[in-house]
Write a protein that holds these residues in place. Structure first.
Motif, PDB file in Angstrom:
ATOM      1  N   LYS A  99       6.876  51.798  21.972  1.00 57.57           N
ATOM      2  CA  LYS A  99       8.286  50.728  21.664  1.00 57.57           C
ATOM      3  C   LYS A  99       7.805  50.998  23.638  1.00 57.57           C
ATOM      4  CE  LYS A  99      11.573  52.463  18.301  1.00 57.57           C
ATOM      5  NZ  LYS A  99      12.571  53.444  18.398  1.00 57.57           N
ATOM      6  N   ALA A 100       8.391  49.287  23.957  1.00 55.80           N
ATOM      7  CA  ALA A 100       8.187  48.805  24.998  1.00 55.80           C
ATOM      8  C   ALA A 100       9.463  47.828  26.146  1.00 55.80           C
ATOM      9  CB  ALA A 100       7.012  47.347  25.355  1.00 55.80           C
ATOM     10  N   GLY A 101      10.840  48.791  25.455  1.00 52.33           N
ATOM     11  CA  GLY A 101      11.559  48.269  25.811  1.00 52.33           C
ATOM     12  C   GLY A 101      12.566  46.899  25.048  1.00 52.33           C
ATOM     13  N   PHE A 102      13.003  46.619  25.938  1.00 51.46           N
ATOM     14  CA  PHE A 102      14.278  45.373  25.720  1.00 51.46           C
ATOM     15  C   PHE A 102      13.507  43.580  26.341  1.00 51.46           C
ATOM     16  CE2 PHE A 102      17.080  49.197  24.534  1.00 51.46           C
ATOM     17  CZ  PHE A 102      17.220  48.493  22.951  1.00 51.46           C
ATOM     18  N   PRO A 103      13.913  42.504  25.241  1.00 45.96           N
ATOM     19  CA  PRO A 103      12.942  41.526  26.302  1.00 45.96           C
ATOM     20  C   PRO A 103      13.937  41.754  27.658  1.00 45.96           C
ATOM     21  CG  PRO A 103      13.862  41.421  23.703  1.00 45.96           C
ATOM     22  CD  PRO A 103      14.083  43.091  24.204  1.00 45.96           C
ATOM     23  N   GLN A 104      14.882  41.573  27.480  1.00 40.03           N
ATOM     24  CA  GLN A 104      15.852  41.177  28.667  1.00 40.03           C
ATOM     25  C   GLN A 104      15.286  42.315  29.765  1.00 40.03           C
ATOM     26  OE1 GLN A 104      16.855  41.909  26.182  1.00 40.03           O
ATOM     27  NE2 GLN A 104      18.894  43.808  25.749  1.00 40.03           N
ATOM     28  N   ASP A 105      14.253  43.322  30.136  1.00 38.69           N
ATOM     29  CA  ASP A 105      14.244  43.656  30.827  1.00 38.69           C
ATOM     30  C   ASP A 105      12.718  43.000  31.512  1.00 38.69           C
ATOM     31  OD1 ASP A 105      15.138  46.136  29.981  1.00 38.69           O
ATOM     32  OD2 ASP A 105      13.897  47.239  28.733  1.00 38.69           O
ATOM     33  N   TYR A 106      11.914  42.062  30.539  1.00 33.99           N
ATOM     34  CA  TYR A 106      11.048  40.874  31.446  1.00 33.99           C
ATOM     35  C   TYR A 106      11.412  39.657  32.408  1.00 33.99           C
ATOM     36  CZ  TYR A 106       8.172  44.654  29.104  1.00 33.99           C
ATOM     37  OH  TYR A 106       7.835  46.041  27.850  1.00 33.99           O
ATOM     38  N   VAL A 107      10.977  39.867  33.323  1.00 31.40           N
ATOM     39  CA  VAL A 107      11.001  38.730  33.565  1.00 31.40           C
ATOM     40  C   VAL A 107      10.160  37.302  32.965  1.00 31.40           C
ATOM     41  CG1 VAL A 107      10.364  37.716  36.596  1.00 31.40           C
ATOM     42  CG2 VAL A 107      11.494  39.986  36.096  1.00 31.40           C
ATOM     43  N   VAL A 108      10.434  36.146  33.038  1.00 26.17           N
ATOM     44  CA  VAL A 108       9.807  34.974  32.789  1.00 26.17           C
ATOM     45  C   VAL A 108       8.654  34.595  34.039  1.00 26.17           C
ATOM     46  CG1 VAL A 108       9.932  32.309  32.139  1.00 26.17           C
ATOM     47  CG2 VAL A 108      11.494  34.183  31.336  1.00 26.17           C
ATOM     48  N   GLY A 109       7.282  34.058  33.065  1.00 24.94           N
ATOM     49  CA  GLY A 109       6.276  34.425  34.116  1.00 24.94           C
ATOM     50  C   GLY A 109       5.592  35.689  34.070  1.00 24.94           C
ATOM     51  N   GLU A 110       6.242  37.154  33.916  1.00 21.81           N
ATOM     52  CA  GLU A 110       5.586  38.267  34.746  1.00 21.81           C
ATOM     53  C   GLU A 110       4.355  39.205  33.000  1.00 21.81           C
ATOM     54  OE1 GLU A 110       7.319  42.740  35.342  1.00 21.81           O
ATOM     55  OE2 GLU A 110       8.345  41.816  33.449  1.00 21.81           O
ATOM     56  N   VAL A 111       3.629  39.726  34.289  1.00 21.72           N
ATOM     57  CA  VAL A 111       2.998  40.184  33.541  1.00 21.72           C
ATOM     58  C   VAL A 111       2.664  41.581  33.537  1.00 21.72           C
ATOM     59  CG1 VAL A 111       0.368  40.489  33.287  1.00 21.72           C
ATOM     60  CG2 VAL A 111       0.813  38.484  33.796  1.00 21.72           C
ATOM     61  N   SER A 112       3.256  42.626  32.700  1.00 18.77           N
ATOM     62  CA  SER A 112       3.477  44.027  32.797  1.00 18.77           C
ATOM     63  C   SER A 112       1.975  44.518  32.925  1.00 18.77           C
ATOM     64  CB  SER A 112       4.459  43.648  31.748  1.00 18.77           C
ATOM     65  OG  SER A 112       5.003  45.379  32.144  1.00 18.77           O
ATOM     66  N   ASP A 113       1.737  45.646  34.268  1.00 21.29           N
ATOM     67  CA  ASP A 113       0.980  46.572  33.751  1.00 21.29           C
ATOM     68  C   ASP A 113       1.495  47.740  33.477  1.00 21.29           C
ATOM     69  OD1 ASP A 113      -0.950  45.567  34.631  1.00 21.29           O
ATOM     70  OD2 ASP A 113      -0.573  45.792  37.016  1.00 21.29           O
ATOM     71  N   LYS A 114       2.812  48.183  32.699  1.00 22.10           N
ATOM     72  CA  LYS A 114       3.496  49.002  32.673  1.00 22.10           C
ATOM     73  C   LYS A 114       3.333  50.332  31.426  1.00 22.10           C
ATOM     74  CE  LYS A 114       8.432  50.861  31.293  1.00 22.10           C
ATOM     75  NZ  LYS A 114       9.541  50.815  31.938  1.00 22.10           N
ATOM     76  N   TYR A 115       2.032  49.505  30.723  1.00 26.67           N
ATOM     77  CA  TYR A 115       1.733  50.081  29.206  1.00 26.67           C
ATOM     78  C   TYR A 115       0.135  50.265  28.986  1.00 26.67           C
ATOM     79  CZ  TYR A 115       6.216  50.174  27.972  1.00 26.67           C
ATOM     80  OH  TYR A 115       8.376  49.873  28.102  1.00 26.67           O
ATOM     81  N   LYS A 116      -0.198  49.648  30.503  1.00 27.79           N
ATOM     82  CA  LYS A 116      -1.645  49.283  30.712  1.00 27.79           C
ATOM     83  C   LYS A 116      -2.764  50.944  30.886  1.00 27.79           C
ATOM     84  CE  LYS A 116      -5.750  48.022  33.837  1.00 27.79           C
ATOM     85  NZ  LYS A 116      -5.484  47.206  34.958  1.00 27.79           N
ATOM     86  N   ASP A 117      -1.995  52.380  31.515  1.00 27.13           N
ATOM     87  CA  ASP A 117      -2.842  53.127  31.476  1.00 27.13           C
ATOM     88  C   ASP A 117      -2.862  54.039  30.325  1.00 27.13           C
ATOM     89  OD1 ASP A 117      -3.096  52.784  34.015  1.00 27.13           O
ATOM     90  OD2 ASP A 117      -2.131  53.670  35.000  1.00 27.13           O
ATOM     91  N   GLU A 118      -1.728  53.794  29.731  1.00 31.42           N
ATOM     92  CA  GLU A 118      -1.233  54.508  28.858  1.00 31.42           C
ATOM     93  C   GLU A 118      -2.113  54.366  27.842  1.00 31.42           C
ATOM     94  OE1 GLU A 118       2.546  57.594  26.599  1.00 31.42           O
ATOM     95  OE2 GLU A 118       2.766  56.210  28.270  1.00 31.42           O
TER      96      GLU A 118
END
Ligand code: FES
Length: 216
Positions: A99-118
């Protein structure tokens, strides 16, 4: 009458003119030298270390010790093998579905690195929804980096570059990055499954699960 010393036959007569008899030369006496064999050493006089019987014993002991060592090695190896069978080596890897959190946790246009390492994925939010890109370069498998100022992914190994969409545009990468399944749980949370992938060149980016529409 006292004993007279025997007449010296080698001494000439002192008187008279009688002819002197020839002097007898002593004949050499042959002496026979015989070698007497030295007495053999009695068996019981030998030093213990010279006794072949003791050597035979030592060899026998050595063979016995070697046999026991071999047997013990076999027992230890068998025990280790049995233990490894009872406790097999397990490679712990992160689950492919998370699970990667809720949609509203993200900003439009963002590339999230949060799950890249794991989990080795990026989650990208654009103005119509989400997609998840697998962070494995399609050239030789290095992990590219997201460069926000250049608005692209760049592979540090051989310089391949990818747009934010994941499509390759420079370097030796032969094809775009792959996307992972993305959806929503019943609770409305984003869920990603890296065991399900979608390839652009195979026309799979239009398939359900390759993109999550979100208008929020
Ligand atoms: Fe990425 Fe070679 S592995 S460019």
């Amino acid at each position: 009458m006292a004993d007279q010393p025997p007449a010296d036959v080698t001494r000439p007569e002192s008187s008279g003119s009688a002819p002197t008899p020839p002097v007898e030369k002593p004949q050499p006496v042959a002496v026979q030298i015989t070698s007497t064999p030295l007495p053999r050493k009695a068996k019981q006089d030998r030093a213990p270390e010279e006794d072949p019987g003791i050597w035979r014993m030592n060899r026998r002991n050595l063979l016995a010790v070697t046999g026991w060592l071999g047997f013990l090695t076999f027992i230890v190896a068998s025990t280790i093998g049995a233990l490894r069978f009872m406790f097999p080596r397990v490679l712990f890897e992160p689950p492919t579905k998370f699970k990667a959190g809720f949609p509203q946790d993200y900003v439009v246009g963002e590339v999230s690195d949060k799950y890249k390492d794991e989990h080795r994925v990026w989650i990208v939010r654009d103005n119509i929804g989400f997609y998840s890109l697998i962070a494995i370069c399609t050239h030789l498998g290095c992990t590219p980096r997201w460069l926000p100022t250049d608005n692209k992914f760049k592979c540090p190994c051989h310089g391949s570059g990818y747009y934010k969409s994941g499509v390759n545009f420079e370097g030796p990468a032969p094809r775009p990055l792959e996307r992972a399944f993305i959806g929503l749980t019943d609770e409305g949370e984003i869920q990603v499954d890296t065991s399900i992938t979608f390839r652009y060149e195979l026309g799979q980016w239009g398939k359900p699960g390759s993109f999550l529409s979100y208008a929020g």
